[in-house]
Design a protein around this motif. Structure first.
Motif, short mmCIF file in Angstrom:
data_model
loop_
_atom_site.label_atom_id
_atom_site.label_comp_id
_atom_site.label_asym_id
_atom_site.label_seq_id
_atom_site.Cartn_x
_atom_site.Cartn_y
_atom_site.Cartn_z
N THR A 1 -67.51 -27.55 -14.89
CA THR A 1 -67.66 -28.01 -16.27
C THR A 1 -68.09 -29.47 -16.24
OG1 THR A 1 -65.88 -26.52 -16.98
CG2 THR A 1 -66.50 -28.29 -18.50
N ILE A 2 -69.18 -29.77 -16.92
CA ILE A 2 -69.67 -31.16 -16.96
C ILE A 2 -68.72 -31.99 -17.82
CG2 ILE A 2 -71.58 -32.66 -17.67
CD1 ILE A 2 -73.45 -30.25 -17.09
N LEU A 3 -68.15 -33.03 -17.21
CA LEU A 3 -67.19 -33.90 -17.91
C LEU A 3 -67.86 -35.10 -18.54
CD1 LEU A 3 -64.28 -33.95 -15.30
CD2 LEU A 3 -64.51 -32.49 -17.31
N SER A 4 -68.86 -35.67 -17.84
CA SER A 4 -69.57 -36.84 -18.35
C SER A 4 -70.88 -36.97 -17.60
CB SER A 4 -68.73 -38.11 -18.18
OG SER A 4 -68.54 -38.40 -16.81
N ASN B 1 -77.80 -41.50 -17.25
CA ASN B 1 -79.21 -41.18 -17.05
C ASN B 1 -79.49 -40.57 -15.68
OD1 ASN B 1 -79.95 -42.06 -19.59
ND2 ASN B 1 -80.33 -44.15 -18.90
N PHE B 2 -78.60 -40.75 -14.71
CA PHE B 2 -78.88 -40.32 -13.35
C PHE B 2 -77.87 -39.33 -12.77
CE2 PHE B 2 -80.48 -44.64 -13.93
CZ PHE B 2 -81.83 -44.42 -13.74
N LEU B 3 -76.58 -39.47 -13.13
CA LEU B 3 -75.53 -38.70 -12.49
C LEU B 3 -74.65 -37.98 -13.51
CD1 LEU B 3 -74.39 -41.41 -9.92
CD2 LEU B 3 -75.83 -39.42 -9.45
N LEU C 1 -72.86 -35.23 -9.24
CA LEU C 1 -74.14 -34.63 -8.88
C LEU C 1 -75.28 -35.38 -9.56
CD1 LEU C 1 -73.29 -30.86 -9.49
CD2 LEU C 1 -73.34 -32.05 -7.31
N PRO C 2 -76.44 -35.46 -8.91
CA PRO C 2 -77.60 -36.02 -9.62
C PRO C 2 -78.01 -35.05 -10.73
CG PRO C 2 -78.20 -35.28 -7.40
CD PRO C 2 -76.73 -35.10 -7.54
N ASN C 3 -78.37 -35.59 -11.87
CA ASN C 3 -78.76 -34.75 -13.01
C ASN C 3 -79.91 -33.81 -12.65
OD1 ASN C 3 -76.84 -36.00 -14.58
ND2 ASN C 3 -78.28 -37.36 -15.61
N PRO D 1 -80.13 -27.38 -13.08
CA PRO D 1 -81.37 -26.81 -13.61
C PRO D 1 -81.33 -26.45 -15.10
CG PRO D 1 -80.17 -25.13 -12.44
CD PRO D 1 -79.39 -26.41 -12.28
N CYS D 2 -80.62 -27.22 -15.89
CA CYS D 2 -80.57 -27.01 -17.34
C CYS D 2 -80.25 -28.35 -17.99
CB CYS D 2 -79.51 -25.97 -17.70
SG CYS D 2 -77.87 -26.33 -17.05
N ASP D 3 -80.19 -28.37 -19.31
CA ASP D 3 -79.83 -29.61 -20.00
C ASP D 3 -78.41 -30.01 -19.62
OD1 ASP D 3 -82.27 -29.66 -21.31
OD2 ASP D 3 -81.49 -28.62 -23.08
N VAL D 4 -78.23 -31.27 -19.30
CA VAL D 4 -76.92 -31.79 -18.93
C VAL D 4 -76.20 -32.18 -20.23
CG1 VAL D 4 -75.67 -33.57 -17.65
CG2 VAL D 4 -77.77 -32.58 -16.70
N VAL D 5 -75.14 -31.43 -20.54
CA VAL D 5 -74.40 -31.61 -21.78
C VAL D 5 -72.91 -31.53 -21.44
CG1 VAL D 5 -73.95 -30.62 -24.06
CG2 VAL D 5 -76.24 -30.48 -23.08
N ILE D 6 -72.12 -32.42 -22.02
CA ILE D 6 -70.67 -32.39 -21.79
C ILE D 6 -70.12 -31.03 -22.23
CG2 ILE D 6 -68.46 -33.38 -22.54
CD1 ILE D 6 -69.88 -36.08 -22.67
#
Length: 76
Positions: A11-14, A17-19, A39-41, A45-50
């Protein structure tokens, strides 16, 4: 002996622009609890969203794990 097959549910926590900071659970859950990874954004392979779920999957036939994203839910 290295682990040859696994599924990590993240689960993306935060992110910036880069990580992205991702909390990972193993599947099935083990008694080690969750882990945190940065992880580097561009590895996601999708939009990085909290709150978005990502998966890292590796089976015995793969040399490198694959990162995939949660299937998008579309309203009809």
């Amino acid at each position: 002996m290295p682990l040859t097959s696994f599924v990590l549910i993240g689960t993306i926590l935060s992110f910036d622009n880069f990580l992205a900071t991702v909390e990972f659970q193993t599947n099935p859950a083990t008694n080690g609890g969750p882990s945190i990874a940065v992880l580097p954004n561009n590895a996601i392979p999708c939009d990085v969203v909290i709150g978005k779920k990502i998966y890292i999957v590796k089976n015995e036939s793969q040399k490198i794990p694959v990162i995939t994203c949660e299937k998008e839910k579309h309203e009809d």
